[in-house]
Design an enzyme around this catalytic site. Sequence first.
Site, short mmCIF file in Angstrom:
data_model
loop_
_atom_site.label_atom_id
_atom_site.label_comp_id
_atom_site.label_asym_id
_atom_site.label_seq_id
_atom_site.Cartn_x
_atom_site.Cartn_y
_atom_site.Cartn_z
N ASP A 1 -88.34 -71.33 29.54
CA ASP A 1 -89.47 -72.26 29.53
C ASP A 1 -89.73 -72.78 28.12
O ASP A 1 -90.04 -73.95 27.92
CB ASP A 1 -90.73 -71.59 30.09
CG ASP A 1 -90.83 -71.81 31.59
OD1 ASP A 1 -89.85 -72.31 32.18
OD2 ASP A 1 -91.87 -71.47 32.18
N ASP B 1 -87.02 -65.71 31.57
CA ASP B 1 -88.11 -66.52 32.11
C ASP B 1 -88.84 -67.20 30.96
O ASP B 1 -89.07 -68.42 30.94
CB ASP B 1 -89.06 -65.60 32.90
CG ASP B 1 -90.10 -66.38 33.67
OD1 ASP B 1 -90.05 -67.61 33.67
OD2 ASP B 1 -90.99 -65.74 34.27
N TYR C 1 -89.74 -57.63 37.17
CA TYR C 1 -90.38 -58.35 38.27
C TYR C 1 -90.16 -57.67 39.63
O TYR C 1 -90.84 -57.98 40.60
CB TYR C 1 -89.87 -59.80 38.36
CG TYR C 1 -90.24 -60.66 37.17
CD1 TYR C 1 -91.03 -60.17 36.14
CD2 TYR C 1 -89.81 -61.97 37.08
CE1 TYR C 1 -91.36 -60.95 35.05
CE2 TYR C 1 -90.14 -62.77 35.99
CZ TYR C 1 -90.91 -62.24 34.99
OH TYR C 1 -91.24 -63.03 33.90
N ASP D 1 -87.50 -61.38 20.04
CA ASP D 1 -88.46 -62.04 19.15
C ASP D 1 -87.74 -62.99 18.19
O ASP D 1 -88.20 -64.11 17.93
CB ASP D 1 -89.32 -61.01 18.39
CG ASP D 1 -88.55 -59.75 18.02
OD1 ASP D 1 -87.42 -59.59 18.49
OD2 ASP D 1 -89.05 -58.94 17.23
N LYS E 1 -83.94 -56.27 23.56
CA LYS E 1 -84.94 -55.65 22.69
C LYS E 1 -84.45 -54.22 22.44
O LYS E 1 -85.14 -53.22 22.75
CB LYS E 1 -86.31 -55.69 23.38
CG LYS E 1 -87.48 -55.30 22.50
CD LYS E 1 -87.81 -56.33 21.42
CE LYS E 1 -88.93 -55.80 20.53
NZ LYS E 1 -89.09 -56.55 19.29
#
Length: 368
Positions: free
Chosen positions: A249, A245, A141, A221, A189
């Site tokens: 959520d 993030d 970001y 994942d 990852k």
Amino acid sequence: MEKKIVLLPGDGIGKEIMESAKKVLAAIESEYHHRFILQECAIGGDALDRYGVPLPDDTLHACNEADAVLLGSVGGPKWDNQPPEFRPEKGLLGIRKGLGLFANLRPVKTFPALLHASPLKEEIVKDSDMMIVRELTGGLYFGEPSERRNNGEDVVDTLAYSRHEIERIVEKGFESAQIRNKHLTSVDKANVLESSRVWREIVNEKATDYPDVKVEHLLVDAAAMKLITNPSGFDVVVTENLFGDILSDEASVLTGSLGMLPSASVRTDGLGMYEPVHGSAPDIAGKGIANPIGMILSTALMLEYSLGMQEEAKAIESAVMDCLEQGYHTADLKIKDGKQMSTDEITEAIIENLTTKCISDSICSSYV
Ligand code: NAD
């Protein structure tokens, strides 16, 4: 104890639920003989209307001088067509950056009285109680370059982290695990990304400083799948900005209502900003029906993490739990044979439970 708290009610229901937080703080003051010095400041649309900017310098200065900050919510249709620099959300990003808040803490806990409201089967979601620790100021970001190239035919974003940035968030994850159930899941990852391989190395290095914490590595994942198949298998999850993030959520819907969830953004010296995860809910603002529980649990989180008041935080959490068990709820929740209440009424019911519990358990007497 005497503590200075800055209150940022913001917009929409932010103002209404901040009143609930103030009442709970007053109850804690009188039950535990603390003194909270409260200073109310402007942010978001409220600050735009009053001062022409979404984050006045005075607000940032006051927050930097405080022991902790409580935020309601910002935004609303009134300011939706403003240029980006004059949007309420700019105040939110500005204050996180201005205060150097690098770690986002999101507890997700199911309430027995509300298990039916979860999109998952009750037997899967019951007993879920986790804390997601997300890096907030680095990664994809914020990495440079982030731009379109070749007349928009190509595009690049950059995932960049310094060792220092990874170390401090990983430490926050270990510290959180130490005060919970001593199980840390690090999500990355590492099978694809170099940044994740460095992340994993740092987690393994730091693990030697926290021998009492059991560490598990999970690919993002697999973590997303485990969140919906076995959410009670998590204690503390630590991860970088983008993964955090998305996973936080995903985890937030497990409890069945947005209005129930607290969050914190903290820095190393303990200063933190505490806020419910929901927005300003313009569709119900001014009706007196907003669920204040996310805000009240954010207040409890603030007492626990920034003000060193663990007992007081637990008392608030158990008062909320008792209130739901008694069948009291706001319009966004449904409890079978329960009683629907306004924001003010449910706040009073929680305070009633808080003070009754204090008297019956005598947990407050040692503070007199
Ligand atoms: P929202 O979270 O405000 O509302 C989504 C839905 O959930 C609405 O139907 C709302 O009524 C309901 N809801 C939310 N909180 C509730 C509560 N405490 N009690 C009962 N019902 C509740 O999200 P949105 O509608 O997408 O955004 C509205 C505004 O809030 C926008 O301007 C957005 O930018 C802003 N926003 C701010 C924050 C923040 O301040 N941290 C976070 C998200 C959105």
